[in-house]
Design an enzyme around this catalytic site. Structure first.
Site, PDB file in Angstrom:
ATOM      1  N   ASP A   1       4.896  22.849  20.333  1.00  0.00           N
ATOM      2  CA  ASP A   1       6.056  23.244  19.540  1.00  0.00           C
ATOM      3  C   ASP A   1       5.919  24.690  19.059  1.00  0.00           C
ATOM      4  O   ASP A   1       5.033  24.994  18.255  1.00  0.00           O
ATOM      5  CB  ASP A   1       6.172  22.297  18.341  1.00  0.00           C
ATOM      6  CG  ASP A   1       7.559  22.252  17.752  1.00  0.00           C
ATOM      7  OD1 ASP A   1       8.419  23.039  18.176  1.00  0.00           O
ATOM      8  OD2 ASP A   1       7.790  21.424  16.848  1.00  0.00           O
ATOM      9  N   ASP A   2       6.766  25.584  19.559  1.00  0.00           N
ATOM     10  CA  ASP A   2       6.761  27.005  19.172  1.00  0.00           C
ATOM     11  C   ASP A   2       5.513  27.747  19.648  1.00  0.00           C
ATOM     12  O   ASP A   2       5.063  28.697  18.998  1.00  0.00           O
ATOM     13  CB  ASP A   2       6.892  27.169  17.648  1.00  0.00           C
ATOM     14  CG  ASP A   2       8.267  26.786  17.122  1.00  0.00           C
ATOM     15  OD1 ASP A   2       9.130  26.422  17.935  1.00  0.00           O
ATOM     16  OD2 ASP A   2       8.473  26.848  15.907  1.00  0.00           O
TER      17      ASP A   2
ATOM     18  N   CYS B   1      14.111  24.478  20.035  1.00  0.00           N
ATOM     19  CA  CYS B   1      13.428  23.248  20.413  1.00  0.00           C
ATOM     20  C   CYS B   1      14.305  22.082  20.863  1.00  0.00           C
ATOM     21  O   CYS B   1      14.119  21.556  21.956  1.00  0.00           O
ATOM     22  CB  CYS B   1      12.521  22.800  19.273  1.00  0.00           C
ATOM     23  SG  CYS B   1      13.324  22.764  17.665  1.00  0.00           S
TER      24      CYS B   1
ATOM     25  N   ARG C   1      14.376  20.053  24.482  1.00  0.00           N
ATOM     26  CA  ARG C   1      13.928  18.664  24.609  1.00  0.00           C
ATOM     27  C   ARG C   1      15.000  17.790  25.239  1.00  0.00           C
ATOM     28  O   ARG C   1      14.705  16.883  26.028  1.00  0.00           O
ATOM     29  CB  ARG C   1      13.501  18.140  23.238  1.00  0.00           C
ATOM     30  CG  ARG C   1      12.242  18.821  22.717  1.00  0.00           C
ATOM     31  CD  ARG C   1      12.075  18.700  21.197  1.00  0.00           C
ATOM     32  NE  ARG C   1      11.073  19.652  20.746  1.00  0.00           N
ATOM     33  CZ  ARG C   1       9.765  19.388  20.667  1.00  0.00           C
ATOM     34  NH1 ARG C   1       9.318  18.194  20.991  1.00  0.00           N
ATOM     35  NH2 ARG C   1       8.921  20.315  20.268  1.00  0.00           N
TER      36      ARG C   1
ATOM     37  N   LYS D   1       7.082  14.560  17.973  1.00  0.00           N
ATOM     38  CA  LYS D   1       8.391  15.029  17.497  1.00  0.00           C
ATOM     39  C   LYS D   1       9.516  14.487  18.380  1.00  0.00           C
ATOM     40  O   LYS D   1       9.445  14.535  19.598  1.00  0.00           O
ATOM     41  CB  LYS D   1       8.395  16.556  17.494  1.00  0.00           C
ATOM     42  CG  LYS D   1       9.709  17.206  17.083  1.00  0.00           C
ATOM     43  CD  LYS D   1       9.521  18.706  16.959  1.00  0.00           C
ATOM     44  CE  LYS D   1      10.808  19.459  16.771  1.00  0.00           C
ATOM     45  NZ  LYS D   1      10.600  20.904  16.564  1.00  0.00           N
TER      46      LYS D   1
ATOM     47  N   HIS E   1      13.431  14.804  17.200  1.00  0.00           N
ATOM     48  CA  HIS E   1      14.427  15.852  16.966  1.00  0.00           C
ATOM     49  C   HIS E   1      15.618  15.769  17.915  1.00  0.00           C
ATOM     50  O   HIS E   1      16.115  16.764  18.422  1.00  0.00           O
ATOM     51  CB  HIS E   1      13.771  17.235  17.059  1.00  0.00           C
ATOM     52  CG  HIS E   1      14.546  18.310  16.346  1.00  0.00           C
ATOM     53  ND1 HIS E   1      14.310  19.655  16.528  1.00  0.00           N
ATOM     54  CD2 HIS E   1      15.569  18.235  15.453  1.00  0.00           C
ATOM     55  CE1 HIS E   1      15.133  20.363  15.778  1.00  0.00           C
ATOM     56  NE2 HIS E   1      15.911  19.524  15.118  1.00  0.00           N
TER      57      HIS E   1
ATOM     58  N   HIS F   1       3.899  24.530  15.179  1.00  0.00           N
ATOM     59  CA  HIS F   1       5.100  24.764  14.364  1.00  0.00           C
ATOM     60  C   HIS F   1       4.713  24.909  12.899  1.00  0.00           C
ATOM     61  O   HIS F   1       3.818  24.245  12.410  1.00  0.00           O
ATOM     62  CB  HIS F   1       6.054  23.573  14.535  1.00  0.00           C
ATOM     63  CG  HIS F   1       7.441  23.768  14.018  1.00  0.00           C
ATOM     64  ND1 HIS F   1       7.733  23.859  12.679  1.00  0.00           N
ATOM     65  CD2 HIS F   1       8.629  23.865  14.665  1.00  0.00           C
ATOM     66  CE1 HIS F   1       9.041  24.001  12.525  1.00  0.00           C
ATOM     67  NE2 HIS F   1       9.615  24.009  13.716  1.00  0.00           N
TER      68      HIS F   1
ATOM     69  N   ASP G   1       8.169  24.484  24.165  1.00  0.00           N
ATOM     70  CA  ASP G   1       9.604  24.215  24.120  1.00  0.00           C
ATOM     71  C   ASP G   1      10.465  25.464  23.938  1.00  0.00           C
ATOM     72  O   ASP G   1      11.680  25.422  24.145  1.00  0.00           O
ATOM     73  CB  ASP G   1       9.925  23.199  23.020  1.00  0.00           C
ATOM     74  CG  ASP G   1       9.497  23.655  21.636  1.00  0.00           C
ATOM     75  OD1 ASP G   1       8.838  24.710  21.507  1.00  0.00           O
ATOM     76  OD2 ASP G   1       9.816  22.945  20.656  1.00  0.00           O
ATOM     77  N   ASN G   2       9.865  26.568  23.539  1.00  0.00           N
ATOM     78  CA  ASN G   2      10.577  27.843  23.381  1.00  0.00           C
ATOM     79  C   ASN G   2       9.546  28.902  23.037  1.00  0.00           C
ATOM     80  O   ASN G   2       8.353  28.616  22.949  1.00  0.00           O
ATOM     81  CB  ASN G   2      11.658  27.768  22.296  1.00  0.00           C
ATOM     82  CG  ASN G   2      11.205  27.118  21.004  1.00  0.00           C
ATOM     83  OD1 ASN G   2      11.699  26.059  20.610  1.00  0.00           O
ATOM     84  ND2 ASN G   2      10.258  27.723  20.324  1.00  0.00           N
TER      85      ASN G   2
ATOM     86  N   LYS H   1      11.437  33.187  19.554  1.00  0.00           N
ATOM     87  CA  LYS H   1      12.284  31.999  19.408  1.00  0.00           C
ATOM     88  C   LYS H   1      13.660  32.378  18.846  1.00  0.00           C
ATOM     89  O   LYS H   1      13.769  33.187  17.933  1.00  0.00           O
ATOM     90  CB  LYS H   1      11.603  31.008  18.469  1.00  0.00           C
ATOM     91  CG  LYS H   1      12.412  29.740  18.180  1.00  0.00           C
ATOM     92  CD  LYS H   1      11.649  28.840  17.229  1.00  0.00           C
ATOM     93  CE  LYS H   1      12.449  27.599  16.866  1.00  0.00           C
ATOM     94  NZ  LYS H   1      11.695  26.704  15.944  1.00  0.00           N
TER      95      LYS H   1
END
Length: 578
Positions: A52-53, A90, A94, A152, A154, A248, A354-355, A408
């Site tokens: 994540d991130d 994100c 996903r 996660k 989301h 994250h 994810d980004n 991001k």
């Protein structure tokens, strides 16, 4: 023959027939197990690991000083892709991973709560994984796979709408953080004041209390291992998602890891950026054309920071690096679990971010700055611990994204170009394990389905309006060294918060609002200038005109609604000087 003898003979005959029956039964069961094992051998397991991130340059195998030996080993025996593209944030990524469908159709034309006045209520802008698409988890579940997710989610808005939780979208087993993020320990620290508390679910039920020793990366990994263990006992192939919330923000790590990188970043972000890019060039990750980017206007040179500011900045990155190393250690544990249970050789493993890395100002989100000041201890001595709340900011985020522009929230290379490792023991070996073919996150869903010989959509959806997948299967590319995932001349587009990108071969056109961009279309030659330093819009008007035309076609096809006003990461409050 007396009765006792007859009775004895009868018992013997009965015992013989029982033994024969037992042997036949065992033989039958053995054949069934062999048939099941043979069938499963033809149906690969699939494990997807999402960070994540995490920035393009944050792994050791991509040039980083951060220690990631387990991912490095996976990359060396698999494929490191250097042109893997996601969306700028994100949840849209996903949703595309799960469906293979563009975010303007799957419900994430914008993120939940980030609607402009002209977007809310429109199809494709629901802010959750909508029902115009089918997640591959449902298709795998129907095909007899054991499906699970840990980490996660989301994909639900509002978060407490249980019909949108993973157990309702094709997952047999699930333990998930429903929201965008949270503190990483067991106190259920919320991401924002208006979240009240972090929301977790397990198999459709809300989790009211976490274990005292809970740390996100550790707990999610153990859950993923447990779920895979269940599939092995059930003799089913598995489709498993491990979706970390590391690294994250808020940046937090257990005390035993908090000093792993003590002093490592005292030289400052410019020096570390140069070291990473030089190393990546030597490794073959980056071309010679890649440059150390000039600091963006919202970042002060290291030498202009005060001594105290340098200490705080360096400590922030120390915590971030420790989080990444802890995540890697857990991935190593999971890979070892696959090997011990005998499923490793038949498992496709995909690791991805994810980004781009997070460089925006979290202080721009409602009352966060005041809430953090009142409720957390961000002193130098306490940074990274359970009751702290810190984030990297634009300086270190640009180190994480490597030579690429911004981070991001942007359609520029730094926002959408991410690390990705594919490991499948049965794949045809390439000439090198570093690959620069364009791959979209949307390509993963059709790849998984083809590998498992599962059709899309399933028969149960024949009366529904279901969008076809936009991605292309990577199976030919995995099994043939001469194959490429995408053909020359294909066009790839992005949009989020009004920021746009169009890629065709080596040319990329981008539109970014001020102060980040010019407020007009820009043009870059990624082959000669991957760092996007030379805007060629004025010198190559015909190429720009062609890309703008391609953008218009895309926007019409996918019913893109540009926001009427600045929203979310697009608002000026996200600009922070550091």
């Amino acid at each position: 023959m007396n009765r006792d003898q007859q009775s004895g003979n009868t018992r013997i005959i009965s015992l013989i027939f029982s033994l024969i029956g037992l042997c036949l039964l065992l033989s039958c069961n053995t054949k069934k197990k062999e048939a099941s094992a043979a069938t499963n051998a033809d149906r690969p397991n699939i494990l997807v690991i999402v960070a994540d991130d995490l920035g393009f340059a944050d792994l050791g195998c991509y040039g980083s000083e951060i220690r990631t030996p387990n991912l490095d080993a996976l990359a060396l025996s698999g494929i490191r892709n250097t042109a893997f593209y996601t969306t700028p944030t994100c949840s849209p990524t996903r949703a595309m991973l799960l469906t293979g469908v563009d975010n303007h159709r799957n419900g994430y034309g914008t993120m939940e709560g980030d609607w402009a006045s002209n977007q809310k209520g429109l199809q494709g802008y629901e802010g959750y994984l909508n029902y115009d698409v089918v997640p591959v988890s449902e298709l795998f579940q129907q095909a007899g796979y054991h499906t699970s997710i840990a980490g996660k989610w989301h994909q639900a808005y509002p978060a407490m709408e249980k019909s949108l939780w993973p157990d309702q979208r094709g997952f047999d087993r699930s333990f998930c953080l429903i929201q965008a993020g949270a503190g990483h320990f067991g106190d259920r620290q919320p991401l924002f004041s208006f979240f009240n508390k972090a929301r977790y679910s397990e198999d459709g039920k809300e989790v009211e209390q976490l274990p005292e020793d809970f740390y996100s990366s550790d707990f999610y990994t153990q859950k993923a291992a447990d779920y895979i263990g269940e599939s092995v006992k059930l003799e089913k192939p598995f489709f498993s998602l491990l979706t970390f919330t590391a690294p994250h923000w808020p940046l937090q790590v257990p005390d035993q890891n908090i000093d792993l990188y003590k002093g490592r970043y005292d030289s400052g972000y410019e020096v570390i950026a140069r070291q990473r890019i030089d190393k990546a060039k030597k490794m073959g990750i980056l071309s010679a054309a890649a440059k150390v980017p000039v600091l963006t206007p919202n970042v002060l040179p290291w030498e202009k920071l005060s001594a105290e500011e340098r200490k705080i900045s360096a400590r922030t990155m120390e915590v971030y690096a420790a989080m990444v190393e802890r995540m890697d250690k857990n991935i190593g544990k999971l890979i070892e679990h696959l090997k011990k249970t005998g499923v490793y050789e038949n498992t496709l493993i995909v690791f991805m971010a994810d980004n781009g890395a997070e460089g925006n100002s979290i202080w721009g989100i409602k009352d966060t700055k005041e809430w953090v000041a009142k409720n957390f201890d961000n002193s130098l001595e306490n940074m990274g611990r359970k009751n702290s709340y810190i984030f990297t900011g634009p300086s270190w985020a640009q180190v994480s994204t490597g030579p690429f522009r911004w981070y991001k929230g942007f359609a520029s290379e730094g926002g959408v170009r991410c690390p990705m490792i594919i490991h499948y023991p049965k794949a045809q070996k390439k000439e090198t394990n570093i690959n620069a073919d364009y791959i979209s996150v949307m390509d993963l869903a059709p790849t998984f389905l083809e590998m498992a010989n599962i059709s899309h959509p399933a028969p149960k959806y024949k009366d529904h309006r279901i969008f076809e997948m936009d991605g292309k299967s990577l199976v030919p590319w995995l099994l043939d060294t001469a194959s490429t995932p995408h053909l020359a001349g294909e066009v790839h587009c992005w949009e989020l918060y009004g920021r746009r990108g169009v890629l065709k071969d080596k040319w990329k056109a981008e539109y970014m609002d001020k102060p980040y961009g010019t407020g007009t279309w820009e043009l870059y030659d990624l082959e000669k200038d991957p760092s996007e330093t030379q805007n060629l819009a004025a010198k190559q008007p015909e190429i720009l005109h062609d890309l703008k035309y391609e953008w218009a076609r895309y926007a019409k096809k996918y019913k893109v609604i540009l926001p009427a006003e600045k929203v979310a990461y697009g608002v000026d409050d996200f600009w922070i000087e550091q």
